[in-house]
Every structure is written in structure tokens, then in C-alpha cells.
Design a protein around this motif. Structure first.
Motif, PDB file in Angstrom:
ATOM      1  N   PHE A 296       0.840  -1.198   0.000  1.00  0.00           N
ATOM      2  CA  PHE A 296       0.000   0.000   0.000  1.00  0.00           C
ATOM      3  C   PHE A 296       0.874   1.246   0.000  1.00  0.00           C
ATOM      4  O   PHE A 296       2.033   1.210   0.425  1.00  0.00           O
ATOM      5  N   ASP A 297       0.309   2.349  -0.492  1.00  0.00           N
ATOM      6  CA  ASP A 297       1.082   3.581  -0.617  1.00  0.00           C
ATOM      7  C   ASP A 297       0.878   4.482   0.595  1.00  0.00           C
ATOM      8  O   ASP A 297       0.261   4.084   1.587  1.00  0.00           O
ATOM      9  N   LYS A 298       1.364   5.735   0.480  1.00  0.00           N
ATOM     10  CA  LYS A 298       1.299   6.661   1.610  1.00  0.00           C
ATOM     11  C   LYS A 298      -0.130   7.000   2.001  1.00  0.00           C
ATOM     12  O   LYS A 298      -0.402   7.339   3.147  1.00  0.00           O
ATOM     13  N   GLU A 378      11.475   2.511  -0.778  1.00  0.00           N
ATOM     14  CA  GLU A 378      11.717   3.931  -1.074  1.00  0.00           C
ATOM     15  C   GLU A 378      11.491   4.261  -2.536  1.00  0.00           C
ATOM     16  O   GLU A 378      10.900   5.286  -2.881  1.00  0.00           O
ATOM     17  N   SER A 379      11.940   3.379  -3.443  1.00  0.00           N
ATOM     18  CA  SER A 379      11.826   3.676  -4.880  1.00  0.00           C
ATOM     19  C   SER A 379      10.376   3.742  -5.337  1.00  0.00           C
ATOM     20  O   SER A 379      10.031   4.507  -6.241  1.00  0.00           O
ATOM     21  N   LEU A 380       9.523   2.950  -4.697  1.00  0.00           N
ATOM     22  CA  LEU A 380       8.111   2.934  -5.084  1.00  0.00           C
ATOM     23  C   LEU A 380       7.248   3.784  -4.162  1.00  0.00           C
ATOM     24  O   LEU A 380       6.056   3.972  -4.436  1.00  0.00           O
ATOM     25  N   GLN A 381       7.862   4.271  -3.066  1.00  0.00           N
ATOM     26  CA  GLN A 381       7.117   5.039  -2.068  1.00  0.00           C
ATOM     27  C   GLN A 381       5.894   4.243  -1.580  1.00  0.00           C
ATOM     28  O   GLN A 381       4.800   4.783  -1.421  1.00  0.00           O
ATOM     29  N   CYS A 382       6.145   2.963  -1.351  1.00  0.00           N
ATOM     30  CA  CYS A 382       5.081   2.068  -0.893  1.00  0.00           C
ATOM     31  C   CYS A 382       5.577   1.209   0.273  1.00  0.00           C
ATOM     32  O   CYS A 382       6.797   1.030   0.452  1.00  0.00           O
ATOM     33  N   MET A 383       4.633   0.688   1.019  1.00  0.00           N
ATOM     34  CA  MET A 383       4.939  -0.176   2.161  1.00  0.00           C
ATOM     35  C   MET A 383       4.517  -1.611   1.835  1.00  0.00           C
ATOM     36  O   MET A 383       3.400  -1.851   1.365  1.00  0.00           O
TER      37      MET A 383
END
Length: 672
Positions: A296-298, A378-383
Motif C-alpha cells: 500500500f502507498d502513503k 523507497e523507490s516505489l514510495q510504498c509499504m
């Protein structure tokens, strides 16, 4: 759980003694023992700590720190030693994995509680830890707990673990203390600043102090063996990889020592992982191979989910939906935001499905919980949430209508569920044994109390040493006592009183009188032989010979005259009158009979003492000449009666005992 209270009891008993614990628990109003898997109220622990501070006269922070140190040792002795040692290779890793340990223990304790009680289990309300490294090698330890005022336990536990496992001494001071509003309410948040200092053994200190050139010579020797270019390359690789495992600044020599295999002199080249240019796994395989994962993203929008979690929560098949609509965070207790998750990224996260968002078939079942780790990409800004179903037993698996096949073959959850089933049976047996042990302890205490009552009753009938011999099945031999003093007393006009009163009135009168006399036997340490009707018989110097037997019996007789004035004649309403006779001489004493055995006295001394009583005067103490000889120089006032005719003995010279010249009435009566 009872484990905590048991530890506290063990600390008090071991360091301050059983009496201190008994006093402490009575003041706190708690039971004497606790069952390991039993759930107890927090107030019990708080009460014990509060009373310990008052009884020991020690501040709360010192008591809690000592308890923390002892709790660590208690855990090791209780079988958790290996588990604790394997948490991490250094203090940072040890603290970082404490939450994982609590998570594991909660599985055991909660499952056991559920297995034993067959009710909705109470969660283990464990504290949470988060640790941050600082550039100077120190750390900031964040401690979160729903229980206020217990933060001083933490330095005790962490300090003991650091010294035992990593041979370092630490200092911890509180740098911040706040209360954070979390999902479950107020949670205490304490920030400790932790500094570390290595501890050298005596031999190491002696070695380095006696050879100051030891390190320098070793440095030169190793540096000559190393290829300079290879050394620099290795050092650069380490520097590029970032912070070391143990966040402490290192000297040149320590850096070299860290990259050399001791004893071989070979360079350990820094490990550099190799990554493929492209990811050699397709999306379908990834989602099948990791059936319980989510990305999932931010904004918490779901980008990807494993096939098994999609099957259970069909809403996840709609990509882009908000994750917090379908799940809530159970642990750690933080808001469902990306920033909160990043703050606790090293903690294990437990998600629970929301009942209102589940399919109809799931709404009547217990909600599914997932446990796993968070990885920030970090590269995808996802968890990425790599997780597994949080299941403890086959029963929980069946309740959710799931199967072992729903869990990936490589997932150890499959093995844990099966192994835990066997372990729960063992824990249930252990718990039953613990309960039986507690029941036996209580029964043993009750038996001991009843035994004391029985012995007290037996010792009231027979001398203690005689009673003990009879209990052991031994024969009690008759004993001769060359010098003792015997007393008889009776109630004046007792026959007339009996003729004019109801039997119950006689019983009440005698009981009132004998209770007073019995108390006086204890005051003056004389032995009550027996009572027959209104007659009361005591002896001094038997069964334990004493040189002051005559004085004891004389003081007892004076007390009897005073005590009799407090007993009412049921006919006239006036105080009763008694006659008392005393004689000194030899007797033979022994036990007579098997049923209701009695310790009896035999000899002419008994007869003469009885005659002194029967030929006495109301409210007077009649003495024989032998009793007078024993008392005439003992500070007693005695008057001469003269010669009287005594039945069966002829003429005898007798006396009256008036008072004790040196003792007050309160002393005679044993009053303060």
C-alpha cells in the motif's frame, strides 16, 4: 499474569524473609501464592509495590529498579534463558526484538488461557519498546505502557540483560515523559537515553595494564601481514555500507580487528549483495507464493495483495481501496497512518479484519488477525506488509473455516499450529499440576492449623513431654518427685448451692470460676492436675522440677482468693467463698488409663494437701508446716493457726498465708 506476582513474592522472600512477605501481603490484602497462567488484576501488583515501599522504607523508583533486575534473573531461572540470549547479538538488537518476544509469549499465555477457561481470552497487555541509534553511540529507548508509574523497572531489566549477555554496563536516564492519545486511550511514553560502557574482566584488565605495548605490537604485526590495497578496499566497503551492528565509534585498530579472522590473518572482504537487473518472478507467482502479503502507498491505497488474503477479504480485489477500511491495527497501538507505521517499522504489526467489511459468511466467525513485518520501499514510495495468519491452535483454524492448505508450505505458521496443539496439552497438564499443588498447599495449611488446635487441646490435658511420648507410641514411665507443692480448693457451701439452683446455673458459675483460675495457672506457671466438681487441684514442681514451686503455688493461691470475689453465688447474689489448702512433700506422678488418659499424682502428700483444704477456713489459705517452712523466708506474710485435729493424721501444726509483701495485686493477677 501470576508469573509477575510470583516473581515479586520470590524477591521479597529471598532478600527480606518470609515474615516480611507475610506482613506485606496482609497489608496489601492479597493471597499468598499465584498461578502462573492465571490472570490477576493490575491493582494487586500495584498494591504490593506500594506496601513494599512503605514497609521497607525505600523510594518507589529503587524498589522498581531492584524488581526489574530480579525479574530478569527470575525469567532466566524459569526457563527463558536461551530464549532471551538469542534475541540479538548486541544490546540494540536485543531491545529491538523485545516486542517480538512479547508477541510470542502472548500466543502461549493467551492460547493457554483460552484452552483452560474456554472463554474469550484476555490479551497480554505487554509494554512496547522502540529504540533509535545516535551518532555518538548512545541510544534512545522509547517505552510505551498502559500502566503508569512502572517505568523504573525498565532500567533494572535492560541493565541486568546488558551486563549478563553483552558484558557492558549501561546508564539510563529519562529525557522525556509524555502521555500520548492512542487508539485505546492514554498511553505512557517514556524516552530513556542509554549510554554503554564495556566491562573488562579482572584478567583482561591485568593483562592490558601489565603489557602497555600489547595492543601496539599486535597492531604492527597484523598491519604488516595485510595487503595495504586490500585493507583499504575492505575499509571502504564497510564505510559504504553505513552504520555497523554495534553503533560505537571505532579506532583504526578496532576497525582492522573487525575485518580480520582471528588466528588466521586473512582479510574478511565486506559482503556486497548482488541484485539481478530484472526481477525474475512474475506477478502471479509472487502473489501465489506469498499468499498473505499486501502493498500500500502513503495514502493507504492497496496496490497489491496475496491470493489467500484476497479470498478472505474480497474487497482487496478492488485495487486502490483504502486499507484502513478493511483492517485495524491491533499491535502496536498506533494510529493507522503511514507516519505511525514508519515510526514503529521495526515492530511486528498485527492487523485485524473489520467485521462490518467482511462477507456475510465471515460475520459470525472470529475476525482474522495477521501478523508480520513492514518493509518500506523507497523507490516505489510504498509499504510492503509480509504477514501470516495469527493462529494459535487447530480450533482457531476451524473457527475461521480455514485449512492448513490456505497457508503457504514455506510458512512456519503451519508447523507452529500443529506444534502448539501438543504444547497446549502439556501446558494444560502443567496448569492442572500447579492448581493441585496450590490446593495441596492450602489443605496442608489447614491441616497444620487443625494439628495445632489438637495439640493445644492435648497439652491442656497432659504435660507436653508426656503427650509427645504418647503420640510417638512410647510408654510413659511413672516419675518420682522428691519435692513439690500441691494445692486443693473448693467452694464453701457448694452442696447447698446445688440444691437451690438449676444445673445450668451451677455450670455457668463453675465455668466462670475455672476460667479465672486457668488463666492464673499460666501467669504463675503451675500445672493444673484436675477438677472434680467444685474441687480444683494444681501442683508446682511437677512435671518440671523447679526450686520455686512453693512460691509459685502460694502466689497462685492468693490470686484464687482475689479471682473468686468476681464470681457470683447464684443463690445469694454475693461473691462466692472458697477454701484453699497447700502442702509440700514428695509424690509419684504418671499416666493412668488408655482412653482419656490422665496425668495423676500419688502419695501421702496429696492426702495431706486435701486435708488442709477440707480443714480450712472460708476465704483463707491453709498451710501445712512443710509448706510454711518453704515460704517463711520468701517475703510472705504468714500467721500461725496452731495445732488442729486432722482426720486420719492426728494433730498438726498449721498456718494461714495472708499476702505477698513485695508483689502488688496486679502482679499477682497478671494484669498490666
Amino acid at each position: 499474569y501470576g508469573f509477575i506476582n510470583t516473581c515479586l513474592k520470590s524477591l521479597v522472600v529471598e532478600k527480606y524473609g518470609e515474615e516480611t512477605w507475610e506482613k506485606l501481603r496482609l497489608q496489601a490484602g492479597v493471597q499468598d501464592s499465584f498461578l502462573t497462567f492465571e490472570v490477576y488484576k493490575d491493582e494487586i501488583t500495584m498494591q504490593l509495590i506500594d506496601k513494599a515501599c512503605k514497609i521497607l522504607g525505600v523510594p518507589a523508583d529503587m524498589v522498581l529498579r531492584e524488581f526489574g533486575e530480579y525479574f530478569f534473573e527470575f525469567c532466566k531461572r524459569s526457563g527463558y534463558d536461551h530464549m532471551l540470549r538469542t534475541l540479538g547479538g548486541n544490546l540494540y538488537e536485543f531491545i529491538e526484538n523485545l516486542d517480538a518476544l512479547h508477541s510470542y509469549l502472548s500466543l502461549s499465555y493467551q492460547a493457554s488461557f483460552d484452552f483452560v477457561c474456554d472463554v474469550f481470552p484476555q490479551e497480554m497487555n505487554a509494554p512496547s519498546f522502540r529504540v533509535e541509534k545516535n551518532e555518538d553511540g548512545s541510544m534512545h529507548l522509547h517505552y510505551y505502557s498502559d500502566r503508569r508509574g512502572l517505568c523504573h523497572i525498565v532500567p533494572g531489566i535492560i541493565g541486568a540483560a546488558a551486563l549478563d549477555f553483552f558484558n557492558i554496563e549501561i546508564s539510563m536516564e529519562i529525557v522525556n515523559q509524555t502521555e500520548e492519545e492512542e487508539r485505546t486511550g492514554k498511553k505512557e511514553h517514556i524516552v530513556f537515553h542509554v549510554t554503554q560502557n564495556p566491562v573488562f574482566s579482572y584478567k583482561e584488565r591485568n593483562k592490558f595494564s601489565s603489557s602497555p605495548q600489547y595492543l601496539a605490537d599486535s597492531e604492527k604485526q597484523i598491519e604488516n601481514q595485510l595487503n595495504k590495497e586490500a585493507l583499504e578496499k575492505a575499509k571502504n566497503a564497510i564505510r559504504d555500507r553505513g552504520s555497523s551492528v554495534c553503533p560505537v565509534k571505532k579506532s583504526h585498530w578496532k576497525t582492522i580487528r573487525g575485518i580480520i579472522t582471528l588466528g588466521k590473518g586473512k582479510l574478511l572482504r565486506g559482503f556486497d549483495p548482488v541484485y539481478p537487473k530484472t526481477l525474475w518472478i512474475d506477478t502471479k507467482t509472487f502473489c501465489n507464493g506469498l499468499p498473505f502479503h499486501m502493498v500500500f502507498d502513503k495514502e493507504l491505497r492497496v496496490k497489491q495483495a496475496g491470493v489467500s488474503i484476497q479470498k478472505i477479504v474480497p474487497g482487496l480485489q478492488t485495487m486502490g481501496i483504502s486499507l484502513d477500511q478493511y483492517f485495524s491495527i491491533v499491535h502496536p497501538e498506533v494510529p493507522f497512518t503511514i507516519s505511525s507505521i514508519q515510526k514503529f517499522i521495526n515492530s511486528q504489526f498485527v492487523f485485524q479484519t473489520r467485521r462490518e467489511m467482511m462477507p456475510e459468511t465471515w460475520k459470525q466467525r472470529p475476525m482474522l488477525e495477521l501478523r508480520g513485518q513492514m518493509i518500506w520501499m523507497e523507490s516505489l514510495q510504498c509499504m510492503l506488509y509480509l504477514c501470516s495468519p495469527l493462529l494459535r491452535t487447530l480450533h482457531e483454524l476451524e473457527e475461521r473455516q480455514m485449512h492448513i492448505a490456505d497457508i503457504a508450505p514455506h510458512d512456519v505458521t503451519r508447523d507452529l499450529i500443529l506444534l502448539n496443539q501438543q504444547r497446549l496439552a502439556e501446558m494444560e497438564l502443567s496448569n492442572q499440576l500447579e492448581r493441585k499443588k496450590e490446593e495441596l498447599r492450602i489443605l496442608s495449611n489447614h491441616l497444620e492449623e487443625e494439628k495445632k488446635k489438637t495439640e493445644a487441646l492435648l497439652y491442656a490435658m497432659l504435660p507436653q513431654h508426656v503427650a509427645n511420648q504418647l503420640k510417638e507410641g512410647k510408654r510413659v514411665e511413672a516419675g518420682e518427685f522428691k519435692d513439690c507443692t500441691i494445692l486443693f480448693s473448693d467452694v464453701v457451701t457448694f452442696t447447698n448451692i446445688c440444691a437451690q439452683c438449676e444445673p445450668i446455673q451451677i455450670v455457668l458459675m463453675l465455668n466462670s470460676m475455672y476460667l479465672r483460675f486457668d488463666r492464673l495457672t499460666t501467669v504463675h506457671d503451675v500445672y493444673k492436675v484436675e477438677t472434680i466438681g467444685d474441687a480444683y487441684m494444681v501442683v508446682g514442681g511437677v512435671p518440671v522440677p523447679v526450686p520455686t514451686h512453693a512460691e509459685r503455688v502460694a502466689n497462685f493461691a492468693l490470686g484464687m482468693i482475689i479471682a473468686a470475689k468476681g464470681v457470683q453465688n447464684p443463690v445469694s447474689g454475693n461473691p462466692i467463698q472458697i477454701r484453699v489448702g497447700i502442702h509440700t512433700g514428695p509424690v509419684l506422678a504418671g499416666v493412668v488409663g488408655e482412653k482419656m488418659p490422665r496425668y495423676c499424682l500419688f502419695g501421702d502428700t496429696v492426702n495431706i494437701a486435701s486435708r488442709m483444704e477440707s480443714h480450712g477456713v472460708p476465704s483463707k489459705i491453709h498451710l501445712s508446716s512443710s509448706a510454711y517452712q518453704c515460704l517463711k523466708y520468701k517475703n510472705f506474710e504468714i500467721t500461725e493457726r496452731g495445732e488442729i485435729e486432722v482426720k486420719g493424721k492426728g494433730k498438726m501444726h498449721t498456718y494461714f498465708l495472708v499476702r505477698n509483701k513485695t508483689a502488688t495485686e496486679n502482679e499477682i493477677m497478671g494484669r498490666p
